[in-house]
Design an enzyme around this catalytic site. Sequence first.
Site, PDB file in Angstrom:
ATOM      1  N   ASP A  92     -91.290 -50.115  52.028  1.00  0.00           N
ATOM      2  CA  ASP A  92     -90.135 -50.117  51.123  1.00  0.00           C
ATOM      3  C   ASP A  92     -90.181 -48.822  50.311  1.00  0.00           C
ATOM      4  OD1 ASP A  92     -92.039 -50.600  49.245  1.00  0.00           O
ATOM      5  OD2 ASP A  92     -91.330 -52.594  48.704  1.00  0.00           O
ATOM      6  N   SER A  93     -89.095 -48.545  49.605  1.00  0.00           N
ATOM      7  CA  SER A  93     -88.942 -47.199  49.048  1.00  0.00           C
ATOM      8  C   SER A  93     -89.859 -46.913  47.868  1.00  0.00           C
ATOM      9  CB  SER A  93     -87.499 -47.010  48.593  1.00  0.00           C
ATOM     10  OG  SER A  93     -87.256 -47.806  47.444  1.00  0.00           O
ATOM     11  N   ASP A 173     -83.385 -46.793  45.891  1.00  0.00           N
ATOM     12  CA  ASP A 173     -82.269 -47.429  45.199  1.00  0.00           C
ATOM     13  C   ASP A 173     -82.636 -47.680  43.751  1.00  0.00           C
ATOM     14  OD1 ASP A 173     -84.211 -49.371  45.999  1.00  0.00           O
ATOM     15  OD2 ASP A 173     -82.799 -50.946  45.471  1.00  0.00           O
ATOM     16  N   GLY A 253     -82.575 -56.562  44.871  1.00  0.00           N
ATOM     17  CA  GLY A 253     -82.274 -57.227  43.607  1.00  0.00           C
ATOM     18  C   GLY A 253     -82.724 -58.659  43.647  1.00  0.00           C
ATOM     19  N   ASP A 300     -89.270 -60.477  53.316  1.00  0.00           N
ATOM     20  CA  ASP A 300     -90.653 -60.242  52.922  1.00  0.00           C
ATOM     21  C   ASP A 300     -90.817 -60.773  51.526  1.00  0.00           C
ATOM     22  OD1 ASP A 300     -91.060 -57.982  50.673  1.00  0.00           O
ATOM     23  OD2 ASP A 300     -89.206 -57.633  51.776  1.00  0.00           O
ATOM     24  N   CYS A 338     -99.034 -78.475  60.420  1.00  0.00           N
ATOM     25  CA  CYS A 338     -99.384 -77.047  60.491  1.00  0.00           C
ATOM     26  C   CYS A 338    -100.469 -76.789  61.528  1.00  0.00           C
ATOM     27  CB  CYS A 338     -99.834 -76.563  59.113  1.00  0.00           C
ATOM     28  SG  CYS A 338    -100.175 -74.792  59.081  1.00  0.00           S
ATOM     29  N   CYS A 340    -102.259 -73.891  61.648  1.00  0.00           N
ATOM     30  CA  CYS A 340    -103.042 -72.716  61.242  1.00  0.00           C
ATOM     31  C   CYS A 340    -104.540 -72.997  61.315  1.00  0.00           C
ATOM     32  CB  CYS A 340    -102.644 -72.269  59.832  1.00  0.00           C
ATOM     33  SG  CYS A 340    -103.436 -73.197  58.500  1.00  0.00           S
ATOM     34  N   CYS A 343    -105.717 -75.474  58.495  1.00  0.00           N
ATOM     35  CA  CYS A 343    -105.384 -76.887  58.720  1.00  0.00           C
ATOM     36  C   CYS A 343    -106.112 -77.462  59.929  1.00  0.00           C
ATOM     37  CB  CYS A 343    -103.869 -77.055  58.873  1.00  0.00           C
ATOM     38  SG  CYS A 343    -103.006 -76.748  57.316  1.00  0.00           S
ATOM     39  N   HIS A 369    -103.014 -70.315  55.439  1.00  0.00           N
ATOM     40  CA  HIS A 369    -102.128 -71.477  55.561  1.00  0.00           C
ATOM     41  C   HIS A 369    -100.694 -71.138  55.119  1.00  0.00           C
ATOM     42  CE1 HIS A 369    -100.263 -75.341  55.335  1.00  0.00           C
ATOM     43  NE2 HIS A 369     -99.934 -75.068  54.079  1.00  0.00           N
TER      44      HIS A 369
HETATM   45 ZN   LIG Z   1    -101.964 -74.678  57.669  1.00  0.00          ZN
END
Ligand SMILES: [Zn+2]
Length: 390
Positions: A92-93, A173, A253, A300, A338, A340, A343, A369
């Site tokens: 990003d800028s 910006d 913004g 993001d 989940c 991941c 988990c 997670h």
């Molecule tokens: Zn998880």
Amino acid sequence: MKHFSINKKSKRSLARAGVIHTLSGEIKTPAFIPVGTRATVKGLKVNDLYDLGAQAILANTYHLHLRPGEKIIAKSGGLAQYMGANLPTFTDSGGFQAFSLGADLTKRRSKISAKEKRDIPTHVSKNERDIVHINDDGISFRSIYDGSKHFFTPESCIDIQRLLGADIIFSLDECPPTDAKHSVHENAVHRSALWGERCLARLNTHRKKDRQRNVKKIQFLYGIVQGGRVRELREASARLAAAQNYDGYGIGGSFDKEDIGASVFFVNSILPEDKPRHLLGIGEPEDILLAIKSGCDTFDCVAPTRMGRNGTLYTGQGKINITNSRFKNDFNSIDKECDCFTCTNHSRGYLHHLFRTGEMLAGVLGSIHNLRYIIRYVENIRLKIIDGKI
Ligand SMILES: [Zn+2]
């Protein structure tokens, strides 16, 4: 190189499933892009990122310019190489960070009424007003690390991002706080458009030189839409951005929950359909769903990792604070659905213990997670768009 292709469009909303193409690889959209502010997603190795299904990383120009400096990163072979990451990258800028440390409103003071002077946003402390200055040329600020003086112009912002070498870069910006006066937002819309044009011109100069030297480097520039919560300003900003030949768009913004869908919808109804749209700084699942239905492709936010480090974890039933004593004897996984690493291998009770004892693994497992939860959440939305269910 064609930057974006759309696979499927929703019939009932602006949602679409597509693919962003870069020299470093593809990003299937909609996609959540993890934030690696200082060229690292805090606590995670690049292998963890691959396992999470991360398709790209977004780093920050402000921080990398200050430390280690873009020349060092360029010398190493560019951001992805520097991080050892085999993924497309965004930067990003850096403008937002300069502003979030405090925009100098002292210069504007001469042009505004006494009442407006009293209404100068409280996020700007008195001291900060003296260290950050903005005018049409650019933003001057002091380093948060050592107090040294710096000046970002649209041109230098592109030169820096050029050396950082990310696949997708953003124009500089002006980013006022949501609660700033109408006149401040209006001014920011026009200044951001002018700065965007200058960024594009600078990048085109670099591109021309690359062609002459036969350098195979493609950076895609996203122009920024501002305008706060005011519909006509958002629309004006979108029209100004749409008139420029950017490769994509960043919607900047801060938004309030109530108006995120509406604000973004107006903007995306104006922006060219065939270019990707990145919503900056949005990471809550419900906000992402609204933004996708309103036509955004990538997102993001530092929130999933920041919360993960603090023990606030996403579940299908809402967020939980794992440090709460009710989890001490809870040997279920954080979230049943989940997939991941956390988990699959660990219980709520174990995470509770790690957080309560301040173990460094706590933040790592929490981040894994939360990031996987958000990435998977967006992956599922993509599948639903493709199946015609959104
Ligand atoms: Zn998880």
